[in-house]
Design a protein around this motif. Structure first.
Motif, mmCIF file in Angstrom:
data_model
loop_
_atom_site.group_PDB
_atom_site.id
_atom_site.type_symbol
_atom_site.label_atom_id
_atom_site.label_comp_id
_atom_site.label_asym_id
_atom_site.label_seq_id
_atom_site.Cartn_x
_atom_site.Cartn_y
_atom_site.Cartn_z
ATOM 1 N N GLU A 166 42.545 50.346 26.731
ATOM 2 C CA GLU A 166 41.751 49.489 27.608
ATOM 3 C C GLU A 166 40.299 49.969 27.655
ATOM 4 O OE1 GLU A 166 43.326 47.781 31.488
ATOM 5 O OE2 GLU A 166 41.973 49.361 32.198
ATOM 6 N N LYS A 167 39.368 49.040 27.494
ATOM 7 C CA LYS A 167 37.944 49.387 27.490
ATOM 8 C C LYS A 167 37.310 48.893 28.788
ATOM 9 C CE LYS A 167 37.474 49.422 22.471
ATOM 10 N NZ LYS A 167 37.385 50.891 22.399
ATOM 11 N N LYS A 168 36.964 49.842 29.635
ATOM 12 C CA LYS A 168 36.411 49.500 30.942
ATOM 13 C C LYS A 168 35.137 48.686 30.810
ATOM 14 C CE LYS A 168 34.734 51.561 35.247
ATOM 15 N NZ LYS A 168 34.387 52.827 35.950
ATOM 16 N N TYR A 169 34.288 49.056 29.855
ATOM 17 C CA TYR A 169 33.014 48.340 29.716
ATOM 18 C C TYR A 169 33.230 46.879 29.356
ATOM 19 C CZ TYR A 169 33.243 48.803 24.560
ATOM 20 O OH TYR A 169 33.604 48.731 23.242
ATOM 21 N N LEU A 170 34.273 46.586 28.552
ATOM 22 C CA LEU A 170 34.577 45.210 28.167
ATOM 23 C C LEU A 170 35.130 44.432 29.363
ATOM 24 C CD1 LEU A 170 34.908 42.972 26.051
ATOM 25 C CD2 LEU A 170 37.158 43.946 25.503
ATOM 26 N N LEU A 171 36.042 45.041 30.103
ATOM 27 C CA LEU A 171 36.626 44.374 31.272
ATOM 28 C C LEU A 171 35.555 44.061 32.309
ATOM 29 C CD1 LEU A 171 39.905 46.469 31.725
ATOM 30 C CD2 LEU A 171 39.609 44.304 30.522
ATOM 31 N N ASN A 172 34.669 45.026 32.566
ATOM 32 C CA ASN A 172 33.587 44.806 33.533
ATOM 33 C C ASN A 172 32.650 43.696 33.080
ATOM 34 O OD1 ASN A 172 34.579 46.783 35.174
ATOM 35 N ND2 ASN A 172 33.018 48.308 34.694
#
Length: 335
Positions: A166-172
């Motif tokens: 999971e990529k936090k920067y993408l989700l945000n």
């Protein structure tokens, strides 16, 4: 972004000076250079040496002058056209990957003009796959597939984004973005850690992270809180999440700075301390030179050259040296 501002008339030159003054205060604009008259000569130079061209002239002159040099949406610079009176700012070329649409909106706001943007995804309130890649500093392995995916997004189809973890920067980014994109997120071990696979109906492209490095300089003994504040302000100006940063960098003379080491630990981002010899030999016309730093350490700067060296050969600054109460921050990405 390095910007060439080219004018033809005296009125256009005055407008160019106004725009330059605004852009010089923008940390995301590495350099803004003025050119006047000799349009064909300067446009040719600017097309290959700058990230963006702001052309204050009639659209016919601009289009005929750049036509021989247009090659690909992945390599062409952003081109913006403005009338002499500064009424309209028109995104003309490389609206998404080149950043012309963003720069159009920025300049229009600065000079109180009307922005003109014609890309289908933007006018239909949809998030193009190339916009996502540009905003998150990701390369695209198959540019010809952009049209397929953007058309699918316009038609409301759901695309699949597959990543290893999971990529936090993408989700945000997806959560905060006001444009629409129907996506399904999948985790899979068969994807490289620094890649995002985009898929739909047998079509596939790979988005790969460009190496992003935040260079840090600071006064001796600068506390963690102040360094973190400078770091946070800089990435906020770039509209990126801290999890998108691949590495921190500074000079070896800073390797015992507790504030930098604590920032690295807190963010779980490795830090590279660059040898002084490499910094002394490093040359770039985009690096700001400090005579004070030179007199103390024999090098002209810390944050910018450290970031560029760590990001690798042919890297470029996307955030020039900016001071925050005894802390200097610069950001570079790999090519």
């Amino acid at each position: 972004m390095k910007v060439a501002i080219i004018s033809v008339s005296d009125k256009g030159k005055e407008l160019a000076l106004t725009i330059k003054k605004h852009l010089d205060d923008d940390s995301t604009v590495i350099r803004a250079d003025l050119f006047h008259k000799n349009v064909k000569k300067y446009l040719k130079i600017a097309f290959y040496e700058y990230d963006a061209i702001v052309a204050i002239m009639a659209s016919g002159i601009l289009i005929r002058s750049i036509a021989p040099y247009i090659n690909s949406k992945t390599t062409d610079p952003a081109v913006i056209n403005i009338d002499d009176n500064g009424n309209f700012v028109i995104s003309t070329l490389s609206g998404h990957l080149g950043g012309a649409n963003k720069l159009t909106n920025k300049i229009a706001t600065l000079i109180d003009a009307t922005p003109v943007i014609t890309t289908s995804s933007d006018i239909n309130n949809r998030l193009g796959i190339d916009v996502l890649a540009s905003d998150l500093y990701l390369s695209i392995d198959k540019p010809k597939e952009i049209l397929f995916f953007n058309k699918a997004i316009l038609d409301g189809q759901k695309i699949t984004l597959t990543m290893k973890n999971e990529k936090k920067y993408l989700l945000n980014y997806l959560e905060k973005n006001t444009l629409e994109m129907d996506v399904s997120l999948v985790n899979c071990d068969n994807v490289s850690e620094d890649e995002i696979k985009v898929g739909l109906d047998g079509h596939e492209i790979i988005l790969k992270e460009k190496k992003m490095v935040v260079g840090i300089g600071c006064r001796r003994g600068k506390e963690y809180e102040k360094i973190n504040e400078g770091f946070s302000k800089s990435i906020n100006e770039l509209n990126i999440d801290a999890s998108r940063v691949n590495q921190l960098a500074s000079a070896e003379i800073k390797k015992d700075e507790k504030g930098i080491l604590k920032l690295s630990e807190k963010l779980n981002i490795p830090v590279n301390f660059v040898d002084l010899d490499r910094l002394k030999l490093f040359e770039s016309q985009d690096v700001q030179k400090s005579e004070f730093v030179k007199s103390k350490f024999g090098i002209y700067g810390v944050c910018e050259p450290s970031a560029l060296i760590t990001a690798g050969f042919d890297s470029k600054l996307i955030y020039k040296k900016t001071s925050y109460d005894g802390v200097t921050i610069a950001v570079a990405i790999s090519n």
